[in-house]
Design an enzyme around this catalytic site. Sequence first.
Site, short mmCIF file in Angstrom:
data_model
loop_
_atom_site.label_atom_id
_atom_site.label_comp_id
_atom_site.label_asym_id
_atom_site.label_seq_id
_atom_site.Cartn_x
_atom_site.Cartn_y
_atom_site.Cartn_z
N GLY A 1 28.41 -5.13 4.93
CA GLY A 1 29.27 -5.71 5.96
C GLY A 1 29.93 -6.98 5.47
N ASP A 2 29.15 -7.85 4.83
CA ASP A 2 29.69 -9.07 4.24
C ASP A 2 30.60 -8.76 3.07
OD1 ASP A 2 28.46 -10.99 5.88
OD2 ASP A 2 26.61 -10.91 4.73
N LEU A 3 30.13 -7.88 2.18
CA LEU A 3 30.86 -7.64 0.94
C LEU A 3 32.19 -6.92 1.18
CD1 LEU A 3 27.86 -6.63 -1.36
CD2 LEU A 3 28.87 -8.89 -1.01
#
Length: 410
Positions: free
Chosen positions: A180-182
């Site tokens: 999700g962050d990446l």
Amino acid sequence: MTGIADAVGTRGSLDGVIVLDVSRVVAGPYCSQILADLGATVIKVENPRDPDYTRTFPPFMNGDPDGFSAFYAQYNRGKQGITIDLGTAEGKQVLRDLVAKADILVENFRPGTMDKLGVGYSSLKEINTALVYTAISGYGQTGPLSRRPAYDNTAQAAGGLWSMNGYPDRPAVRVGTIIGDLSATMFGVIGTLAALRHAERTGVGQLVDVAQTDSVVAMTETAVVDYTVSGKVAGQLGNQHPFVRPYELFPCKDGFVFFGGYTDKFWRITCEMFGQPEFADDPEIDTMTKRFVDEVYERRVRPLINGWFADYTKAELETMAGDRVPMTAIKSMDEVVVDEQTLAREMIVDVDYDELGTLRMFGQPIKLSETPATPARKANQVGEHTDSVLEHIAGYSESHIEKLREFGAI
């Protein structure tokens, strides 16, 4: 500006671009770190009394829990570090003075946070009309859920990816990294560079609004169209692919390999490679369509492959397959770090941290022939470059900087 750029050795494609990184943890810092690798002068802005809390994340260099975080270093390399307390009027003015000279600002607070501080996009664009303001958040700047707190797992859950991962007879499993962050990082970089191109051409900046949840939805391959076209809801498939076989993990003598010989061409080569060419013409399994049928695959294809691979090691199978068919060892991270291809691509870089030793971390996957990235650089200590940044970019005098310290603004 030149003095700062010279200090960090930036001469890449983004040389001369100034980025203010007001973000923390991963999605924002990684976005700006990629820009730094590509040559931008990135200024990491931290609160002097509440710096980026990934500084407390393991592992720590020299094994000292009170030491320097390798986690922080990996996502903040090549940046200039300054401290600003945006809760003070003086600190807000410092940021505004830097914005006047910057090209990009990256933040990943919950929507509305920067506005409450009086330094949101609507305010800052009045200072610098060409500013590219990249805001990465859980749900985005708009929509009924925009103000909700969110983490990587929030995006994996809300974006549908979590429900697709794992095995059908077990509870769903999160993807084993912070996708999700990446994914938000990658879309953030793309959006930022697109907006920068527009700003350089027209003099008009813009808000780049990237949501973790949106980014995850865009990573779900065919799941959306499978549902909108045929009403099929993507489920958990384990290691299998939704419409091609064999294309998964198989056991071998010393571990597991990925084998993707699903096309008729690859299937024929594999049959010949294991001395049984007749299976390429077997009327029950001679085409991709036939091999994909559940019952046929489990009764004929999987046992055949398991039998072929059982007597060989991962390395032997990779060598046998060579350039002919897709065959890759399932590698643990200790194997990845020393892999000849990983090293040949400079995906492990060494950074000298003086008395702390050498930090080995992942490199930059973007390879540019004329302006190569420079990922092998240190991350900043808290406020390490405050004086030089404020002098060279904001144009502050020594006495002005000292007064800001007295006020607690930096």
